[in-house]
Design an enzyme around this catalytic site. Structure first.
Site, PDB file in Angstrom:
ATOM      1  CG  HIS A 167       2.205  89.518  21.354  1.00 23.93           C
ATOM      2  ND1 HIS A 167       1.581  89.767  20.156  1.00 23.93           N
ATOM      3  CD2 HIS A 167       3.012  88.458  21.115  1.00 23.93           C
ATOM      4  CE1 HIS A 167       1.991  88.884  19.263  1.00 23.93           C
ATOM      5  NE2 HIS A 167       2.861  88.082  19.811  1.00 23.93           N
ATOM      6  CG  ASN A 171      -1.939  87.904  27.701  1.00 24.90           C
ATOM      7  OD1 ASN A 171      -3.017  88.155  28.241  1.00 24.90           O
ATOM      8  ND2 ASN A 171      -1.454  86.676  27.602  1.00 24.90           N
ATOM      9  CD  GLU A 172      -1.414  91.624  20.662  1.00 23.43           C
ATOM     10  OE1 GLU A 172      -0.246  92.008  20.869  1.00 23.43           O
ATOM     11  OE2 GLU A 172      -1.720  90.918  19.684  1.00 23.43           O
ATOM     12  N   PRO A 173      -0.041  94.730  24.319  1.00 27.23           N
ATOM     13  CG  PRO A 173       1.516  96.077  23.230  1.00 27.23           C
ATOM     14  CD  PRO A 173       0.602  94.909  23.010  1.00 27.23           C
ATOM     15  CB  THR A 190      -0.437  90.813  16.728  1.00 25.26           C
ATOM     16  OG1 THR A 190       0.214  91.274  17.913  1.00 25.26           O
ATOM     17  CG2 THR A 190      -0.566  89.310  16.743  1.00 25.26           C
TER      18      THR A 190
END
Ligand code: PGA
Length: 296
Positions: A167, A171-173, A190
């Site tokens: 990330h 903005n995560e996967p 996270t």
């Protein structure tokens, strides 16, 4: 006492090596101190250059353990060398949703402690997403944040850390690639990584307001920083793997001016560190020949 007279002369920065065979320019530093000083000097150069033309320098800034050394060095440059931040406009990358600005773990408070209270950026030129805005006003708040970036003329240099899941910001996967500043959900990876900061994973907020990949992409220069062995695997994926929504930071391969800067530990899984003979030309030493034979 004049603080200038007490300042020690900084030792020269050991030059980084440029990793070969990567899809993104990647600089490997001997130590985290060398990396921090290199980045701080780069940022200071932009601030001074802008000031010389009577312009503002617009910085995008992350929180986390990674940029601590950079901020420490910038604060030292302000204190001891008179680096002037009065022309700086700062945009903080993200903020936990549901936290008040002065709450212990808030990015706003963190940024004050690690940089803002230590330099002279005018408060009116500091922008941090507000994690305490009511849900009904979040979209409007995010639009205002984006408008403030635009009004400042866009971000000159954006520093980023990276999560072990790839990330950037929050903005995560599998993020949208054109997304602007918005409310998003934190990945379990996270939240687990943040557990100790919140005295338990269950206390970690589930959402954050973050610059989107679109916002990040609009920055004129992006520096992705990573320290420590924990980041070595994801750095290899970002620098050498394909562009993939599974690894949001890999999209930086498509940015016109993005650079990865790592210490030796975070760069230890790059091909040019692990198996330099596979990355191109090498100077063969006895030790390297031995390593290559063992690898075969
Ligand atoms: P760290 O966090 O700098 O504390 O490793 C980076 C991130 O999760 O983006």
């Amino acid at each position: 006492m004049n603080s200038l007279s007490t300042s020690a002369v900084s030792p020269p920065i050991n030059k980084p090596s440029r990793a070969v065979g990567t899809n993104l320019p990647t600089l490997v530093f001997d130590s985290s101190e060398d990396l921090a000083r290199h980045v701080a000097q780069l940022v200071a150069g932009i601030i001074r250059e802008r000031a010389a033309h009577g312009q503002q320098a617009v910085l995008g800034l992350p929180t986390g353990s990674t940029p601590v050394g950079v901020y420490r060095e910038l604060a030292r440059m302000h204190r001891e060398e008179g680096l002037n931040f009065s022309n700086v406009v700062a945009f903080v990358l993200n903020e936990f949703y549901g936290l008040a600005r002065d709450q212990l773990q808030s990015h706003h408070r963190w940024m004050k402690e690690h940089l803002l209270d230590l330099v002279n950026i005018p408060a009116s030129q500091v922008h941090v997403p507000d994690g305490s805005v009511p849900l009904a006003r979040v979209e409007e708040h995010c639009r205002e944040f984006e408008a403030a970036i635009e009004q400042a003329g866009g971000i000159d240099v954006l520093l980023l850390g990276i999560g072990t899941n790839g990330h950037i910001g929050s903005n995560e996967p599998f993020p949208g690639t054109t997304g602007r500043t918005r409310l998003c959900t934190l990945d379990p990876v996270t939240r687990r990584a943040l557990a100790s900061d919140f005295y338990g994973e269950w206390n970690v907020p589930t959402q954050a307001i973050t610059m989107g990949l679109g916002t990040i992409f609009d920055a004129r220069k992006v520096l992705l920083l990573a320290l420590g062995e924990r980041k070595a695997g994801i750095i290899r994926e970002v620098a050498e793997g394909p562009v993939s929504p599974r690894v949001p930071a890999s999209y930086l391969q498509e940015h016109a001016d993005a650079t990865v800067l790592v210490d030796a530990a975070a760069g230890s899984q790059l091909t040019s560190s692990q198996t330099p003979w596979a990355a191109g030309k090498v100077e063969w030493s006895d030790a390297l020949i031995k390593r290559a034979l063992l690898w075969l």
